[in-house]
Design an enzyme around this catalytic site. Structure first.
Site, mmCIF file in Angstrom:
data_model
loop_
_atom_site.group_PDB
_atom_site.id
_atom_site.type_symbol
_atom_site.label_atom_id
_atom_site.label_comp_id
_atom_site.label_asym_id
_atom_site.label_seq_id
_atom_site.Cartn_x
_atom_site.Cartn_y
_atom_site.Cartn_z
ATOM 1 N N SER A 42 27.535 8.626 -4.011
ATOM 2 C CA SER A 42 28.370 8.465 -2.820
ATOM 3 C C SER A 42 28.774 7.028 -2.545
ATOM 4 O O SER A 42 29.636 6.785 -1.711
ATOM 5 C CB SER A 42 27.653 9.030 -1.594
ATOM 6 O OG SER A 42 26.547 8.224 -1.258
ATOM 7 N N LYS A 86 24.962 3.885 3.448
ATOM 8 C CA LYS A 86 26.415 3.994 3.574
ATOM 9 C C LYS A 86 26.941 2.666 4.109
ATOM 10 O O LYS A 86 26.184 1.724 4.370
ATOM 11 C CB LYS A 86 26.801 5.120 4.561
ATOM 12 C CG LYS A 86 26.219 6.475 4.251
ATOM 13 C CD LYS A 86 26.876 7.148 3.062
ATOM 14 C CE LYS A 86 26.173 8.483 2.781
ATOM 15 N NZ LYS A 86 26.448 8.990 1.445
#
Lengths: 160, 160
Positions: A42, A86
């Site tokens: 990701s 993230k």
């Protein structure tokens, strides 16, 4: 009898040294800097899919020094036993425009990040599950800021 | 010269004892049991408006032993520098029916608590800001379970 007492005392002394060391290690790990193994697709190309070891500092988020563009380690709002890595895309009060399906850019939504929350996204929008799926992330779930990668050696260096 | 070295050594020895004690105190405070001063009207009549000192244990939420009816200390999703004390009304997967305005009971809403979240409400529905206002609370924001009140002395005893 006296032999047992002296053995017990020595065992206690050694155990207490170990306990004191573990406390110090833990407090450093939780409040200063820790290392973390992150893996998954990701955050490509920033982080490798096969796994990197990064250093995470735990000071900035406590004194409010986080901002857009920072890589953060957060506790997942969907599974409290998992942490995610993230990038902060927007802070509270910012307007964020996003598309749930990056291949069709005309289906986009826009919202203002509410107070006490941030908006996080993975760098690899195609496979990342982030705020586009679970909404704004409460600031209290941020655990630290990723600032450096130490493994693999070919990618050693500061991040962000 | 030698005097300064021995004074410095003694100062470091004493400082290290204090540091080790603080580490141990902190780890106990964060992972075993801590005391907390809670005040405000949102948990009447369970907790007093003028302030109570409660004991909070930090074990149950880590091993998944929380459930409906538990009093919990959580980090506020609106302000990461504040903690709230509320009651868990529903766990993930449960259906919760609530009314934003308790004086008009016919305007009620119903939803299922999503995965990784809990639904918290203050016992005093009229003045509490809780999940009815900011939505389901991510489990990761739970810091501990309130199990006992130690002050004021006339309310000393187990809670929940």
């Amino acid at each position: 009898m006296r032999q047992w007492r002296s053995i017990a005392k020595e065992a206690m002394d050694r155990a207490s040294i170990i306990v004191k060391f573990l406390c110090l290690l833990h407090v450093t790990d939780a409040y200063v800097v820790s290392s973390n193994h992150v893996l998954g697709p990701s955050m490509l190309p920033t982080l490798n899919i096969t796994g990197d070891v990064v250093l995470v500092e735990h000071l900035s988020h406590r004194i409010g020094k986080l901002g857009s563009g920072d890589l953060v380690l957060v506790r997942s709002p969907l599974d409290p036993n998992k942490t995610l890595t993230k990038r902060i895309v927007a802070m509270e009060g910012d307007k964020v425009t996003f598309s749930l399906d990056p291949t069709r850019s005309f289906s986009s939504r826009s919202l203002v990040v509410p107070k006490g929350h941030v908006w996080i996204q993975g760098d690899n929008l195609y496979v990342s599950r982030d705020s586009r799926h679970f909404g704004p992330l409460p600031y209290g779930l941020i655990e630290g800021k990723v600032f450096m990668r130490v493994w693999p050696p070919s990618s050693f260096g500061l991040l962000g």
